[in-house]
Design a protein around this motif. Structure first.
Motif, PDB file in Angstrom:
ATOM      1  N   ALA A 125      -7.161   3.826  -0.261  1.00  0.00           N
ATOM      2  CA  ALA A 125      -6.593   4.887  -1.148  1.00  0.00           C
ATOM      3  C   ALA A 125      -6.801   4.549  -2.443  1.00  0.00           C
ATOM      4  CB  ALA A 125      -4.931   4.805  -0.772  1.00  0.00           C
ATOM      5  N   TYR A 126      -6.794   5.910  -3.378  1.00  0.00           N
ATOM      6  CA  TYR A 126      -7.222   5.918  -4.768  1.00  0.00           C
ATOM      7  C   TYR A 126      -5.909   6.810  -5.217  1.00  0.00           C
ATOM      8  CZ  TYR A 126     -11.698   5.594  -2.251  1.00  0.00           C
ATOM      9  OH  TYR A 126     -12.579   5.203  -1.265  1.00  0.00           O
ATOM     10  N   PRO A 127      -5.694   6.363  -6.718  1.00  0.00           N
ATOM     11  CA  PRO A 127      -4.954   7.171  -7.432  1.00  0.00           C
ATOM     12  C   PRO A 127      -5.499   8.515  -7.805  1.00  0.00           C
ATOM     13  CG  PRO A 127      -5.973   5.528  -8.797  1.00  0.00           C
ATOM     14  CD  PRO A 127      -6.466   5.341  -7.462  1.00  0.00           C
ATOM     15  N   ARG A 183       0.129   5.343   5.900  1.00  0.00           N
ATOM     16  CA  ARG A 183       0.916   6.558   5.727  1.00  0.00           C
ATOM     17  C   ARG A 183       2.024   6.377   6.716  1.00  0.00           C
ATOM     18  NH1 ARG A 183       0.488  11.338   3.142  1.00  0.00           N
ATOM     19  NH2 ARG A 183      -1.703  10.810   2.446  1.00  0.00           N
ATOM     20  N   GLU A 184       1.715   5.979   8.024  1.00  0.00           N
ATOM     21  CA  GLU A 184       2.681   6.174   9.005  1.00  0.00           C
ATOM     22  C   GLU A 184       4.073   5.417   8.659  1.00  0.00           C
ATOM     23  OE1 GLU A 184      -1.150   6.836  11.153  1.00  0.00           O
ATOM     24  OE2 GLU A 184      -0.500   5.796   9.622  1.00  0.00           O
ATOM     25  N   CYS A 185       3.788   4.074   8.245  1.00  0.00           N
ATOM     26  CA  CYS A 185       4.575   3.068   7.669  1.00  0.00           C
ATOM     27  C   CYS A 185       5.080   2.994   6.205  1.00  0.00           C
ATOM     28  CB  CYS A 185       4.317   1.433   8.078  1.00  0.00           C
ATOM     29  SG  CYS A 185       3.981   1.413   9.799  1.00  0.00           S
ATOM     30  N   ASP A 186       4.391   3.909   5.451  1.00  0.00           N
ATOM     31  CA  ASP A 186       4.635   4.068   4.169  1.00  0.00           C
ATOM     32  C   ASP A 186       4.460   2.732   3.287  1.00  0.00           C
ATOM     33  OD1 ASP A 186       4.954   5.486   1.622  1.00  0.00           O
ATOM     34  OD2 ASP A 186       7.065   5.221   1.671  1.00  0.00           O
ATOM     35  N   GLN A 187       3.310   2.040   3.773  1.00  0.00           N
ATOM     36  CA  GLN A 187       3.280   0.503   3.171  1.00  0.00           C
ATOM     37  C   GLN A 187       2.049   0.594   2.305  1.00  0.00           C
ATOM     38  OE1 GLN A 187       5.502  -2.671   5.998  1.00  0.00           O
ATOM     39  NE2 GLN A 187       3.428  -2.236   6.450  1.00  0.00           N
ATOM     40  N   PHE A 188       1.982  -0.205   1.034  1.00  0.00           N
ATOM     41  CA  PHE A 188       0.884  -0.411   0.169  1.00  0.00           C
ATOM     42  C   PHE A 188       0.438  -1.651   0.037  1.00  0.00           C
ATOM     43  CE2 PHE A 188       2.569   3.802  -1.342  1.00  0.00           C
ATOM     44  CZ  PHE A 188       1.637   4.579  -1.943  1.00  0.00           C
ATOM     45  N   PHE A 189      -0.879  -1.940   0.005  1.00  0.00           N
ATOM     46  CA  PHE A 189      -1.138  -3.569  -0.018  1.00  0.00           C
ATOM     47  C   PHE A 189      -2.118  -3.684  -1.436  1.00  0.00           C
ATOM     48  CE2 PHE A 189      -0.082  -2.519   4.324  1.00  0.00           C
ATOM     49  CZ  PHE A 189       0.433  -3.936   4.582  1.00  0.00           C
ATOM     50  N   HIS A 214      -0.185  -1.434  -9.912  1.00  0.00           N
ATOM     51  CA  HIS A 214      -0.631  -0.486 -11.114  1.00  0.00           C
ATOM     52  C   HIS A 214      -0.806   0.710 -10.668  1.00  0.00           C
ATOM     53  CE1 HIS A 214      -2.493   0.885 -14.786  1.00  0.00           C
ATOM     54  NE2 HIS A 214      -2.230  -0.048 -15.343  1.00  0.00           N
ATOM     55  N   PRO A 215      -0.345   1.845 -10.966  1.00  0.00           N
ATOM     56  CA  PRO A 215      -0.499   3.348 -10.632  1.00  0.00           C
ATOM     57  C   PRO A 215      -2.124   3.788 -10.713  1.00  0.00           C
ATOM     58  CG  PRO A 215       0.698   3.400 -12.792  1.00  0.00           C
ATOM     59  CD  PRO A 215       0.706   1.727 -12.174  1.00  0.00           C
ATOM     60  N   LYS A 216      -2.846   3.039 -11.418  1.00  0.00           N
ATOM     61  CA  LYS A 216      -4.341   3.278 -11.452  1.00  0.00           C
ATOM     62  C   LYS A 216      -5.283   2.706 -10.890  1.00  0.00           C
ATOM     63  CE  LYS A 216      -3.818   5.642 -16.153  1.00  0.00           C
ATOM     64  NZ  LYS A 216      -4.427   5.809 -17.633  1.00  0.00           N
ATOM     65  N   ARG A 217      -4.748   1.706  -9.934  1.00  0.00           N
ATOM     66  CA  ARG A 217      -5.658   0.744  -9.014  1.00  0.00           C
ATOM     67  C   ARG A 217      -5.626   0.991  -7.652  1.00  0.00           C
ATOM     68  NH1 ARG A 217      -7.502   0.354 -13.520  1.00  0.00           N
ATOM     69  NH2 ARG A 217      -6.613  -1.068 -14.793  1.00  0.00           N
ATOM     70  N   HIS A 228       3.695   9.939  -3.176  1.00  0.00           N
ATOM     71  CA  HIS A 228       4.863   9.030  -3.204  1.00  0.00           C
ATOM     72  C   HIS A 228       5.428   8.895  -4.751  1.00  0.00           C
ATOM     73  CE1 HIS A 228       6.546   4.765  -2.800  1.00  0.00           C
ATOM     74  NE2 HIS A 228       6.523   4.997  -1.637  1.00  0.00           N
ATOM     75  N   SER A 229       6.856   9.331  -4.623  1.00  0.00           N
ATOM     76  CA  SER A 229       7.553   9.233  -5.684  1.00  0.00           C
ATOM     77  C   SER A 229       7.818   7.950  -6.135  1.00  0.00           C
ATOM     78  CB  SER A 229       8.647  10.300  -5.416  1.00  0.00           C
ATOM     79  OG  SER A 229       9.633   9.559  -4.551  1.00  0.00           O
ATOM     80  N   GLY A 230       8.101   7.548  -7.548  1.00  0.00           N
ATOM     81  CA  GLY A 230       8.446   6.289  -7.768  1.00  0.00           C
ATOM     82  C   GLY A 230       7.493   5.142  -7.819  1.00  0.00           C
ATOM     83  N   ASP A 231       7.859   4.045  -8.126  1.00  0.00           N
ATOM     84  CA  ASP A 231       6.911   2.836  -8.200  1.00  0.00           C
ATOM     85  C   ASP A 231       6.513   2.401  -6.881  1.00  0.00           C
ATOM     86  OD1 ASP A 231       7.298   2.833 -11.089  1.00  0.00           O
ATOM     87  OD2 ASP A 231       8.894   1.353 -10.831  1.00  0.00           O
ATOM     88  N   ILE A 232       5.293   1.721  -6.736  1.00  0.00           N
ATOM     89  CA  ILE A 232       4.849   1.409  -5.343  1.00  0.00           C
ATOM     90  C   ILE A 232       4.598  -0.338  -5.517  1.00  0.00           C
ATOM     91  CG2 ILE A 232       3.862   3.493  -4.902  1.00  0.00           C
ATOM     92  CD1 ILE A 232       1.133   2.329  -5.616  1.00  0.00           C
ATOM     93  N   TYR A 233       4.929  -0.972  -4.523  1.00  0.00           N
ATOM     94  CA  TYR A 233       4.999  -2.226  -4.144  1.00  0.00           C
ATOM     95  C   TYR A 233       4.119  -2.866  -3.262  1.00  0.00           C
ATOM     96  CZ  TYR A 233       8.946  -2.182  -7.656  1.00  0.00           C
ATOM     97  OH  TYR A 233       9.597  -2.089  -8.813  1.00  0.00           O
ATOM     98  N   CYS A 234       3.426  -4.054  -3.325  1.00  0.00           N
ATOM     99  CA  CYS A 234       2.628  -4.505  -2.487  1.00  0.00           C
ATOM    100  C   CYS A 234       3.477  -5.240  -1.390  1.00  0.00           C
ATOM    101  CB  CYS A 234       1.547  -5.578  -3.185  1.00  0.00           C
ATOM    102  SG  CYS A 234       0.777  -6.529  -1.799  1.00  0.00           S
ATOM    103  N   GLU A 235       3.111  -5.060  -0.050  1.00  0.00           N
ATOM    104  CA  GLU A 235       3.870  -5.537   1.142  1.00  0.00           C
ATOM    105  C   GLU A 235       3.538  -7.110   1.278  1.00  0.00           C
ATOM    106  OE1 GLU A 235       6.207  -4.264   3.265  1.00  0.00           O
ATOM    107  OE2 GLU A 235       5.910  -2.383   1.952  1.00  0.00           O
TER     108      GLU A 235
END
Length: 378
Positions: free
Chosen positions: A265-267, A295-301, A286-289, A272-279
């Motif tokens: 996924a790319y910025p 999408r199903e679990c709403d999880q970022f890595f 960083h919002p530009k990385r 997704h509203s608000g800050d995002i965190y690595c699981e």
């Protein structure tokens, strides 16, 4: 950033419409076949692979310089077992293991033409039709003029370091005997100019890092280019730059913390509203990385957090079986794999979970490479 010839040099310039856009869906057809065309191994036609298919329907044995046993050409049947990963149907063997090409270390896909591959009846050695036809040598400019590289392989338990993507491989690679430069076959197949779906409008040109007025950061991971990161794909004004390894990040990966395939996924992450965190590390992303996102679990890595388990070993084929009598019983062969049975080695405190391990599933035994007495990086 000094522009140099790309990993696979070509005598013909690429037209904008024919530029390879990363990430590719299928390495064998979307990356290696164009490389074979540029190297004059295949003609520049739409169905280029059809020109190298053996003409007889009878079973044949084919000798291959980089494998000790003869190979057989296998044609897919409708009954072949597959596992769907993202957009591809990956072929699996009788034990349920994904079949990987021993040259490029990517899956054998049923859905991609010409629906056949080479196989060794004595061991789990497989080759895409395109990889079987890789040239035995090529000329390559890695910043010091043209060098002659030869195709080679060390073996399943002996890895080679790629000087382009900075990852290890136990697949095929090209090596210069004069300067010891090495490059795996996927990186050797990369053209000098590419596009990337993260910024489709820009053409990215390969260059070798040179310290200039200001530093350059990778637009994917944020790390600054240095003498260690020797190469980069960069836009003309250097506002968009990618490490080769980041440019070649797979479209989809898997990880034990999520049961679904994780697409790249790319910025901006406007959904997704608000800050995002690595699981994995639980730190803010960083919002530009770039990230991998479910999408199903709403999880970022984080990409770096996935590096060891899903990306750093992306060019390593696991599954080789061997008997190690000095550390385990001889009637229980061990499988070379990413550890999954135990957190630590059965013989020492070293952590082997999701790292290099030799495992026996029947008795829950797992040992590290040190205790096994095998140095894969030797």
């Amino acid at each position: 950033m000094n522009s140099i010839a790309g990993p696979s040099n070509s005598n013909t310039e690429q037209e904008d419409g024919s530029l390879i856009q990363l990430p590719v869906k299928n390495v064998s057809t979307d990356l290696i076949v164009p490389f074979l065309i540029r190297q004059k191994v295949l003609p520049n036609i739409d169905d280029a692979l059809s020109t190298i298919i053996p003409t007889t329907n009878q079973p044949q044995c084919f000798n291959y310089n980089h494998h000790p046993h003869p190979l057989t050409l296998v044609i897919f049947s409708n009954e072949v077992a597959t596992a769907v990963v993202g957009e591809q149907k990956n072929v699996i063997d009788a034990e349920g293991e994904m079949m990987l090409c021993d040259a490029c270390i990517t899956p054998i896909h049923k859905s991609c033409p010409p629906h056949m591959y080479y196989s060794c009846d004595k061991c789990k050695f497989f080759l895409h039709l395109s990889c079987y036809n890789l040239p035995s040598g090529l000329e390559h400019d890695h910043g010091e003029g043209l060098h002659k590289l030869s195709l080679g392989v060390k073996g399943a338990l002996s890895w080679s370091f790629c000087d382009f993507c900075l990852f290890f491989t136990n697949g095929l690679f090209y090596r210069c005997e004069d300067c010891s430069f090495q490059i795996d076959v996927k990186c050797a197949s990369m053209p000098a100019v590419i596009r990337h779906e993260a910024n489709r409008q820009l053409k990215l040109i390969i260059g070798r890092y040179v310290k200039e007025v200001r530093d350059f950061d990778c637009s994917a991971c944020g790390y600054t280019f240095s003498s260690y990161y020797r190469y980069a794909y960069a836009s003309e004004n250097c506002d968009f730059n990618l490490h080769p390894a980041c440019a070649m990040l797979p479209r989809i990966v898997r990880h034990k913390l999520d049961k679904h395939p994780l697409p790249l996924a790319y910025p901006p992450y406007s959904h997704h509203s608000g800050d995002i965190y690595c699981e994995i590390c639980e730190e803010e992303i960083h919002p530009k990385r770039w990230t991998y996102y479910c999408r199903e679990c709403d999880q970022f890595f984080h990409n770096p957090c996935l590096t060891q388990s899903a990306i750093e070993y992306t060019n390593i084929k696991f599954g080789h079986q061997l008997v190690l009598e000095k550390c385990h019983r001889s009637d229980h062969p061990l499988t070379f794999t990413l550890g999954s049975l135990r957190h630590t080695c059965s013989l020492c405190p070293k952590i082997v979970y999701y790292d290099i391990a030799f495992e026996c599933a029947s008795c829950y035994f797992s040992c590290c490479d040190t205790c096994a007495g095998i140095d894969v990086l030797e």
